[in-house]
Design a protein around this motif. Sequence first.
Motif, short mmCIF file in Angstrom:
data_model
loop_
_atom_site.label_atom_id
_atom_site.label_comp_id
_atom_site.label_asym_id
_atom_site.label_seq_id
_atom_site.Cartn_x
_atom_site.Cartn_y
_atom_site.Cartn_z
N TRP A 147 -3.38 4.42 -8.15
CA TRP A 147 -4.03 5.26 -7.15
C TRP A 147 -4.21 4.51 -5.83
N MET A 148 -4.38 3.19 -5.90
CA MET A 148 -4.50 2.39 -4.69
C MET A 148 -3.26 2.53 -3.81
N VAL A 149 -2.11 2.63 -4.43
CA VAL A 149 -0.87 2.80 -3.67
C VAL A 149 -0.91 4.12 -2.93
N LEU A 151 -3.57 5.74 -1.96
CA LEU A 151 -4.55 5.68 -0.87
C LEU A 151 -4.07 4.78 0.26
N GLY A 152 -3.41 3.70 -0.09
CA GLY A 152 -3.06 2.70 0.91
C GLY A 152 -1.77 2.96 1.65
N ARG A 153 -0.84 3.60 0.99
CA ARG A 153 0.51 3.65 1.55
C ARG A 153 1.13 5.01 1.73
N MET A 154 0.49 6.07 1.23
CA MET A 154 1.13 7.38 1.35
C MET A 154 0.56 8.18 2.51
N GLY A 241 7.10 10.67 -2.76
CA GLY A 241 7.59 9.32 -2.49
C GLY A 241 7.84 8.63 -3.81
N THR B 74 6.43 0.33 -2.84
CA THR B 74 6.49 1.78 -2.68
C THR B 74 7.95 2.20 -2.63
N ALA B 75 8.17 3.51 -2.76
CA ALA B 75 9.54 4.02 -2.80
C ALA B 75 10.33 3.61 -1.56
N ARG B 78 8.05 -0.61 1.15
CA ARG B 78 6.90 -1.39 1.59
C ARG B 78 6.12 -1.88 0.36
N GLN B 80 2.42 -2.72 -1.57
CA GLN B 80 0.96 -2.57 -1.62
C GLN B 80 0.45 -3.63 -2.58
N MET B 148 -10.88 1.01 -3.63
CA MET B 148 -10.40 2.35 -3.31
C MET B 148 -11.16 2.95 -2.14
N LEU B 151 -9.73 1.47 0.95
CA LEU B 151 -8.43 2.04 1.31
C LEU B 151 -8.54 3.49 1.76
N GLY B 201 -3.71 -2.00 3.31
CA GLY B 201 -3.03 -0.75 3.63
C GLY B 201 -2.88 -0.54 5.13
#
Lengths: 241, 241
Positions: A147-149, A151-154, A241, B74-75, B78, B80, B148, B151, B201
């Motif tokens: 879930w951190m991904v 919140l942080g990257r999407m 993603g 990430t896809a 990048r 995280q 969380m 982020l 992030g």
Amino acid sequence: MDSLEIEPSLNFCQACAVRNRAICADLDEDELGLLNAIGRRKRLQAGEQLLWEGDDAIIVANVVEGVLKLSTQTADGREQILGIVYPSDFLGRPFGETTPYGVEAITDAQVCVFRRTDFDRFAREHPRLEHKLLERTLAELDRTRRWMVLLGRMNAEQKLATYLVETAERLIPANCKESELGDERSLTLPLSRQQMADVLGLTIETVSRHMTKLKNDGLIGLPGRRELTINSLKALAERGG
Amino acid sequence: MDSLEIEPSLNFCQACAVRNRAICADLDEDELGLLNAIGRRKRLQAGEQLLWEGDDAIIVANVVEGVLKLSTQTADGREQILGIVYPSDFLGRPFGETTPYGVEAITDAQVCVFRRTDFDRFAREHPRLEHKLLERTLAELDRTRRWMVLLGRMNAEQKLATYLVETAERLIPANCKESELGDERSLTLPLSRQQMADVLGLTIETVSRHMTKLKNDGLIGLPGRRELTINSLKALAERGG
DNA sequence: CGTTCGGTTTGACCGAAATCAATGACGTCG
DNA sequence: CGACGTCATTGATTTCGGTCAAACCGAACG
């Protein structure tokens, strides 16, 4: 049946909806009886609060039925939802002094609650239970980190698509056993738009806008506020993603 | 080569830098001997990868010395960062099939590694160890959930201030035992700007800009790229929301 | 049947952070 | 020493999501 008070409670765990999925799954009948003696069922109405963030950690619980949210307030009063728990999930903070998050029922719910000190003692005396709890906690940690991904990257669209796919996956198997034709799903969203925003780290307006966008793009249908149809789970997942 | 990495066994744990802080803390000498027999020390250079995301979960480890990062891609390529681990922290995925994150040494490091299957068996046979692991995992879950909020709900300045305060708190007690005069701290940052961005992030540019801003606002000093002085920990913490 | 109310949608605008691009600082190695 | 490569800073511009505000919709109620 000489005691209506004790007998029913003894059978209680055995008849429990989550008997085979919750942390009690590996216990034998004797152990179950002991655990049963320290726990009790509690019904919660939608919106009812079970635990308050920062309170002494007096209770822990197993979710039997319904959906609850774990959340925390930011300094400026906004909310961040830390997790959504479903039947068979465990909640509360064993071996801890204070409850690190608030717990509120999102739908009507039933939980099996224990005084934390009772539960802690029982767990230490029953390694099989403690092991189950460990496995569950490790799995929860994995999920939380994923879930951190989000919140942080999407971006907003990816967050939303990901959330809808995950919700479908957690909800559909329960509601409807046979696999749907192909890739389509339809379900009732457990969260309001505001709650979705709080889960995803967005505002209600952004959630609303992107829901509309996903609809206009033909990925989902919105027959009602809480109703969702997913035209292609695969296509939606790709947006995530 | 390998013989240099495996150091003589029996006294090893007892002399271990994290003997009293890691999950082995509650074990008696016999147990320690057994655990010692299945583990071995491994030295890592800064930048060296210990685990790859998605690989079979073959090993787990205790951090003895140094700083490592847990991260995922990430896809769109990048990164995280999911967590930073310090001495006495545990890493890897016991009781799991695959490693859910990559692990890379950020500084030179020493870890105590176990084959996962060996470790799993040992844990199941030694409830005290499993209990320690559970407590640690619960604490890690709490920490992750607090992240969380960072982020999902904080702006760049708040994220940075929060990160700097937390880093100071995790690093200072180790480096310098006596409490510093008042509120000031000075330390060497374990992460590069890019890594800080990946933890928070953000992008490297945003991190850089806000570091400069915090400096201009008189909250911190930056005597070198990796050097940080905090003029007032309290004031900085307030910026963190 | 209309009113009300909470939740939601939509629009206009703004600002924070991302992106694109150039420059600067530092360590290293020939 | 000077050239290079890496990392960091700074600047210009764009974009996405937040904010403020208004309209909308469906359910509950008198």
